[in-house]
Design a protein around this motif. Structure first.
Motif, PDB file in Angstrom:
ATOM      1  N   ALA A 234      10.690   3.176   5.721  1.00  0.00           N
ATOM      2  CA  ALA A 234      10.691   2.715   4.332  1.00  0.00           C
ATOM      3  C   ALA A 234       9.809   3.661   3.520  1.00  0.00           C
ATOM      4  CB  ALA A 234      10.175   1.280   4.243  1.00  0.00           C
ATOM      5  N   GLN A 235      10.421   4.498   2.729  1.00  0.00           N
ATOM      6  CA  GLN A 235       9.688   5.516   2.004  1.00  0.00           C
ATOM      7  C   GLN A 235       8.903   4.901   0.851  1.00  0.00           C
ATOM      8  OE1 GLN A 235      10.002   8.575   3.319  1.00  0.00           O
ATOM      9  NE2 GLN A 235       8.368   9.372   2.028  1.00  0.00           N
ATOM     10  N   THR A 236       7.608   5.192   0.795  1.00  0.00           N
ATOM     11  CA  THR A 236       6.765   4.803  -0.328  1.00  0.00           C
ATOM     12  C   THR A 236       6.024   6.044  -0.803  1.00  0.00           C
ATOM     13  OG1 THR A 236       4.910   4.233   1.120  1.00  0.00           O
ATOM     14  CG2 THR A 236       6.420   2.457   0.517  1.00  0.00           C
ATOM     15  N   PRO A 237       5.570   6.065  -2.042  1.00  0.00           N
ATOM     16  CA  PRO A 237       4.858   7.246  -2.531  1.00  0.00           C
ATOM     17  C   PRO A 237       3.593   7.488  -1.706  1.00  0.00           C
ATOM     18  CG  PRO A 237       5.414   5.751  -4.328  1.00  0.00           C
ATOM     19  CD  PRO A 237       5.678   5.016  -3.059  1.00  0.00           C
ATOM     20  N   PRO A 238       3.320   8.716  -1.289  1.00  0.00           N
ATOM     21  CA  PRO A 238       2.070   8.998  -0.581  1.00  0.00           C
ATOM     22  C   PRO A 238       0.930   9.211  -1.568  1.00  0.00           C
ATOM     23  CG  PRO A 238       3.394  10.988  -0.678  1.00  0.00           C
ATOM     24  CD  PRO A 238       4.209   9.896  -1.326  1.00  0.00           C
ATOM     25  N   ILE A 239      -0.225   8.717  -1.236  1.00  0.00           N
ATOM     26  CA  ILE A 239      -1.407   8.921  -2.060  1.00  0.00           C
ATOM     27  C   ILE A 239      -2.393   9.782  -1.282  1.00  0.00           C
ATOM     28  CG2 ILE A 239      -2.531   6.783  -1.266  1.00  0.00           C
ATOM     29  CD1 ILE A 239      -3.667   6.517  -4.140  1.00  0.00           C
ATOM     30  N   ARG A 240      -3.143  10.618  -1.998  1.00  0.00           N
ATOM     31  CA  ARG A 240      -4.091  11.546  -1.378  1.00  0.00           C
ATOM     32  C   ARG A 240      -5.518  11.091  -1.686  1.00  0.00           C
ATOM     33  NH1 ARG A 240      -2.430  16.647  -4.557  1.00  0.00           N
ATOM     34  NH2 ARG A 240      -2.563  15.020  -6.155  1.00  0.00           N
ATOM     35  N   VAL A 241      -6.250  10.718  -0.642  1.00  0.00           N
ATOM     36  CA  VAL A 241      -7.598  10.174  -0.803  1.00  0.00           C
ATOM     37  C   VAL A 241      -8.615  11.176  -0.262  1.00  0.00           C
ATOM     38  CG1 VAL A 241      -9.099   8.206  -0.392  1.00  0.00           C
ATOM     39  CG2 VAL A 241      -6.598   7.896  -0.362  1.00  0.00           C
ATOM     40  N   LEU A 242      -9.507  11.647  -1.109  1.00  0.00           N
ATOM     41  CA  LEU A 242     -10.546  12.568  -0.658  1.00  0.00           C
ATOM     42  C   LEU A 242     -11.597  11.806   0.132  1.00  0.00           C
ATOM     43  CD1 LEU A 242     -11.886  15.390  -0.690  1.00  0.00           C
ATOM     44  CD2 LEU A 242     -13.102  14.656  -2.762  1.00  0.00           C
ATOM     45  N   LEU A 243     -11.644  12.050   1.443  1.00  0.00           N
ATOM     46  CA  LEU A 243     -12.647  11.376   2.269  1.00  0.00           C
ATOM     47  C   LEU A 243     -13.977  12.105   2.236  1.00  0.00           C
ATOM     48  CD1 LEU A 243     -10.511  10.355   5.383  1.00  0.00           C
ATOM     49  CD2 LEU A 243     -10.986   9.056   3.303  1.00  0.00           C
ATOM     50  N   GLY A 244     -13.969  13.390   1.884  1.00  0.00           N
ATOM     51  CA  GLY A 244     -15.210  14.121   1.763  1.00  0.00           C
ATOM     52  C   GLY A 244     -15.007  15.609   1.946  1.00  0.00           C
ATOM     53  N   THR A 245     -16.081  16.374   1.806  1.00  0.00           N
ATOM     54  CA  THR A 245     -16.055  17.813   2.040  1.00  0.00           C
ATOM     55  C   THR A 245     -17.123  18.159   3.068  1.00  0.00           C
ATOM     56  OG1 THR A 245     -17.628  18.236   0.250  1.00  0.00           O
ATOM     57  CG2 THR A 245     -15.284  18.278  -0.311  1.00  0.00           C
ATOM     58  N   ARG A 246     -16.926  19.273   3.768  1.00  0.00           N
ATOM     59  CA  ARG A 246     -17.914  19.729   4.735  1.00  0.00           C
ATOM     60  C   ARG A 246     -17.784  21.223   4.944  1.00  0.00           C
ATOM     61  NH1 ARG A 246     -17.912  17.199  10.075  1.00  0.00           N
ATOM     62  NH2 ARG A 246     -17.140  15.279   9.189  1.00  0.00           N
TER      63      ARG A 246
ATOM     64  N   TYR B 194      -8.128   5.857  10.155  1.00  0.00           N
ATOM     65  CA  TYR B 194      -7.302   5.893   8.950  1.00  0.00           C
ATOM     66  C   TYR B 194      -5.835   6.038   9.334  1.00  0.00           C
ATOM     67  CZ  TYR B 194     -11.614   6.636   6.324  1.00  0.00           C
ATOM     68  OH  TYR B 194     -12.872   6.494   5.782  1.00  0.00           O
ATOM     69  N   ARG B 195      -4.979   5.306   8.656  1.00  0.00           N
ATOM     70  CA  ARG B 195      -3.548   5.483   8.823  1.00  0.00           C
ATOM     71  C   ARG B 195      -3.129   6.816   8.186  1.00  0.00           C
ATOM     72  NH1 ARG B 195      -0.766   0.527   9.800  1.00  0.00           N
ATOM     73  NH2 ARG B 195      -2.082  -1.341   9.627  1.00  0.00           N
ATOM     74  N   GLY B 196      -1.918   7.268   8.505  1.00  0.00           N
ATOM     75  CA  GLY B 196      -1.409   8.472   7.877  1.00  0.00           C
ATOM     76  C   GLY B 196      -1.966   9.736   8.487  1.00  0.00           C
ATOM     77  N   ALA B 197      -1.987  10.808   7.702  1.00  0.00           N
ATOM     78  CA  ALA B 197      -2.427  12.122   8.169  1.00  0.00           C
ATOM     79  C   ALA B 197      -3.708  12.538   7.455  1.00  0.00           C
ATOM     80  CB  ALA B 197      -1.334  13.152   7.912  1.00  0.00           C
ATOM     81  N   ILE B 198      -4.387  13.526   8.033  1.00  0.00           N
ATOM     82  CA  ILE B 198      -5.537  14.135   7.384  1.00  0.00           C
ATOM     83  C   ILE B 198      -5.142  15.553   6.982  1.00  0.00           C
ATOM     84  CG2 ILE B 198      -7.948  14.854   7.580  1.00  0.00           C
ATOM     85  CD1 ILE B 198      -7.540  11.823   7.631  1.00  0.00           C
ATOM     86  N   LYS B 199      -5.224  15.824   5.720  1.00  0.00           N
ATOM     87  CA  LYS B 199      -4.949  17.156   5.193  1.00  0.00           C
ATOM     88  C   LYS B 199      -6.270  17.895   5.039  1.00  0.00           C
ATOM     89  CE  LYS B 199      -2.750  19.397   1.181  1.00  0.00           C
ATOM     90  NZ  LYS B 199      -2.095  19.123  -0.140  1.00  0.00           N
TER      91      LYS B 199
ATOM     92  N   GLU C 196      -3.810  11.583   3.543  1.00  0.00           N
ATOM     93  CA  GLU C 196      -2.522  11.373   2.883  1.00  0.00           C
ATOM     94  C   GLU C 196      -1.815  10.228   3.604  1.00  0.00           C
ATOM     95  OE1 GLU C 196       1.589  13.782   2.308  1.00  0.00           O
ATOM     96  OE2 GLU C 196      -0.187  14.706   1.418  1.00  0.00           O
ATOM     97  N   VAL C 197      -1.569   9.158   2.884  1.00  0.00           N
ATOM     98  CA  VAL C 197      -1.061   7.936   3.485  1.00  0.00           C
ATOM     99  C   VAL C 197      -0.126   7.249   2.507  1.00  0.00           C
ATOM    100  CG1 VAL C 197      -3.076   6.633   2.650  1.00  0.00           C
ATOM    101  CG2 VAL C 197      -1.793   5.778   4.623  1.00  0.00           C
ATOM    102  N   GLY C 198       0.843   6.513   3.014  1.00  0.00           N
ATOM    103  CA  GLY C 198       1.737   5.750   2.154  1.00  0.00           C
ATOM    104  C   GLY C 198       0.957   4.784   1.281  1.00  0.00           C
ATOM    105  N   LEU C 199       1.385   4.613   0.038  1.00  0.00           N
ATOM    106  CA  LEU C 199       0.649   3.796  -0.919  1.00  0.00           C
ATOM    107  C   LEU C 199       0.430   2.369  -0.422  1.00  0.00           C
ATOM    108  CD1 LEU C 199      -0.712   3.420  -3.623  1.00  0.00           C
ATOM    109  CD2 LEU C 199       1.537   3.148  -4.679  1.00  0.00           C
ATOM    110  N   GLU C 200       1.437   1.759   0.194  1.00  0.00           N
ATOM    111  CA  GLU C 200       1.283   0.385   0.665  1.00  0.00           C
ATOM    112  C   GLU C 200       0.245   0.296   1.781  1.00  0.00           C
ATOM    113  OE1 GLU C 200       2.831  -2.283  -0.884  1.00  0.00           O
ATOM    114  OE2 GLU C 200       3.368  -0.681  -2.284  1.00  0.00           O
ATOM    115  N   GLU C 201       0.236   1.262   2.701  1.00  0.00           N
ATOM    116  CA  GLU C 201      -0.757   1.268   3.780  1.00  0.00           C
ATOM    117  C   GLU C 201      -2.143   1.560   3.236  1.00  0.00           C
ATOM    118  OE1 GLU C 201       0.949   4.053   6.571  1.00  0.00           O
ATOM    119  OE2 GLU C 201       1.747   2.393   7.763  1.00  0.00           O
ATOM    120  N   TYR C 202      -2.227   2.375   2.199  1.00  0.00           N
ATOM    121  CA  TYR C 202      -3.502   2.607   1.510  1.00  0.00           C
ATOM    122  C   TYR C 202      -4.047   1.296   0.961  1.00  0.00           C
ATOM    123  CZ  TYR C 202      -6.245   3.832  -2.722  1.00  0.00           C
ATOM    124  OH  TYR C 202      -7.189   3.901  -3.722  1.00  0.00           O
ATOM    125  N   LEU C 203      -3.166   0.497   0.360  1.00  0.00           N
ATOM    126  CA  LEU C 203      -3.601  -0.779  -0.216  1.00  0.00           C
ATOM    127  C   LEU C 203      -4.104  -1.742   0.848  1.00  0.00           C
ATOM    128  CD1 LEU C 203      -0.796  -1.317  -2.872  1.00  0.00           C
ATOM    129  CD2 LEU C 203      -3.145  -0.562  -3.275  1.00  0.00           C
TER     130      LEU C 203
END
Length: 485
Positions: free
Chosen positions: A97-109, A180-185, A199-206
């Motif tokens: 079930a395709q949902t828009p992916p959202i990109r969440v910055l978890l941090g920098t290192r 975290y669900r999804g992938a790490i970019k 980067e994770v589907g919007l519904e799973e992000y919620l």
């Protein structure tokens, strides 16, 4: 997790730096504790059911690679077709079930990062093509060198995606021990560091947002209202961030996101029940701001932002119930003078505070917003008089909102709506004068009050279908609630 993973992690992370987060001004207040509580998000784990820790929904498809080879040795010129399972699953395998992916910055290192999770690692290019030659078992080491990303010491292009797989089913990724669900970019920054972006589907992000924003034991209709508000806010922000490296941060700069481990059955159910539903004004997704507690009345956008937003109008907040939304900061005149001086606002000996009194809302005074939130107040001292904004006063004295009044040498009222024309107690006489700064609510006061939504849902009839829509259309003026996908 298998022992091998932890051995790998321990060997590498001995040299890793501490994961850091960037910090900017708050965009939406989300803490939901009441007077006398700490400043962390309230959880009622004794009355809620923790969601299953299964990484993702079971995959329903299996990707195979089909190659057609022309065999010139065959006299007939026939072709030979072979079917071979790929070594690395396709990036989108199992997504039904395709949902828009959202990109969440978890941090920098700047140091290396051990990419591990609930299964074996798979590495992909930024166009999401598998890179099996740099994939190695249950953990891989990602670093940045000369503004390029390396995986297990091998340089890759401008970045990679990393996913965890349990056989052919997507697993969860670990970042600072959080799943975290999804992938790490992972992409390099101009300063020579690297960003870790979930980067994770919007519904799973919620699933990881709603329980971090509200109390999971609240009525289901309040949880649904929060799910729609959070989804709407995310979609709005995604459109604004389309050309940027990421969409949101996982904190109050946007909205709090705590990943898969934070999920609760009640909030996951609310997300699923409202899947794809958002709020719009004149056909456009709105910036669905929300805050913890409106303190009896929410505010007009121009009194907070300076610009009129038609769907962010002040309305009655049902969280207000006598003393339940109130807080008090007690000081002496001398303490107030010292705090003003420390903030570079020295007026000398305080004589008076010029501010209209807080009274029954809505209000129409020039120095207060419609909710009664302080726009400006003038501190009159022996050296000079200074007019300060409500936000500045809030920061100087450590207040929870700009909805407050000063009470010198007198007991403060229990409610902001106690009187239509209350007397002002803003004049000082001596250094030992006692001052009660009595305030209400928590947060900027725009949009939905989270505790107000809970109060509305608690009083609603169980026979009312989709009551969450009534909550949303109360707090967001003139919006429509409709399905986006």
């Amino acid at each position: 997790m298998k022992q091998k993973i932890w051995q790998t992690i321990m060997m590498v992370t001995m040299f890793a730096s501490v994961f850091t987060y960037s910090s900017v001004a708050d965009a939406a207040m989300v803490t939901v504790t009441k007077e006398g509580g700490s400043s962390t998000t309230t959880k009622v784990s004794t009355t809620t059911t923790k969601a299953s820790t299964t990484s993702t929904k079971k995959a329903t498809t299996t990707t195979t690679k089909v190659s057609t080879i022309n065999n010139s040795s065959k006299s007939s010129g026939t072709t030979k077709t072979t079917t071979k399972a790929t070594t690395v699953p396709a990036f989108s395998e199992g997504i039904t079930a395709q949902t828009p992916p959202i990109r969440v910055l978890l941090g920098t290192r700047t140091s290396s990062w051990v990419a591990a999770g609930s299964g074996k690692m798979a590495v992909y290019s930024l166009n999401k093509t598998a890179l099996p030659k740099v994939t190695a078992g249950e953990a891989v080491v990602v670093a940045v060198k000369n503004h390029k990303i390396t995986v297990n010491g091998k340089a890759v292009a401008d970045g990679v995606y990393i996913k965890s797989w349990e056989g052919r089913q997507a697993g969860t990724m670990l970042v600072d021990s959080k799943p975290y669900r999804g992938a790490i970019k992972v992409v390099p920054t101009s300063s020579g560091a690297m960003m870790l972006i979930n980067e994770v589907g919007l519904e799973e992000y919620l699933y990881g947002v709603v329980p971090a924003e509200v109390v999971p034991s609240w009525p289901q209709e309040a949880l649904k209202a929060q799910a729609v508000a959070a989804r709407t806010y995310a979609l709005y922000t995604m459109k604004q961030s389309a050309t940027k490296a990421y969409d949101v941060q996982p904190n109050t700069n946007n909205q709090v996101y705590n990943g898969q481990a934070a999920e609760f059955a009640s909030t996951t159910s609310a997300v699923d029940a409202t899947r794809g539903i958002v709020m719009k004004y004149n056909g456009q997704v709105i910036e669905a701001l929300f805050h913890a507690d409106g303190g009896g009345y929410t505010e007009n956008s121009e009194n907070v932002w300076g610009s009129v937003v038609p769907y962010l109008r002040g309305v009655k907040d049902y969280a207000q119930n006598g003393d339940s939304s109130a807080w008090t900061v007690s000081l002496t005149r001398a303490t107030m003078e010292n705090k003003l001086k420390a903030a570079g606002k020295d007026v000398g000996t305080l004589k008076e505070i010029k501010l209209s009194t807080l009274r029954k809302r809505p209000m129409k005074q020039a120095d207060r917003g419609v909710s009664g939130r302080v726009l400006t107040a003038t501190f009159v001292g022996s050296k000079k008089s200074l007019t300060l904004s409500g936000d500045t006063i809030m920061k100087i004295f450590g207040l929870k909102s700009t909805l407050f009044d000063f009470y010198v040498n007198v007991k403060a009222p229990t409610s902001a709506d106690s009187f239509k024309n209350p007397k002002a107690y803003h004049t000082f006489k001596k250094a030992s004068d006692t001052v009660a700064i009595r305030g209400y609510g928590w947060g900027h006061g725009l949009g939905m009050s989270q505790w107000g939504a809970a109060a509305m849902a608690a009083k609603a009839s169980t026979k009312t279908k989709d009551y969450y829509k009534q909550i949303l259309t109360h707090y967001y003026t003139g919006v429509s609630v409709e399905k986006e996908y």
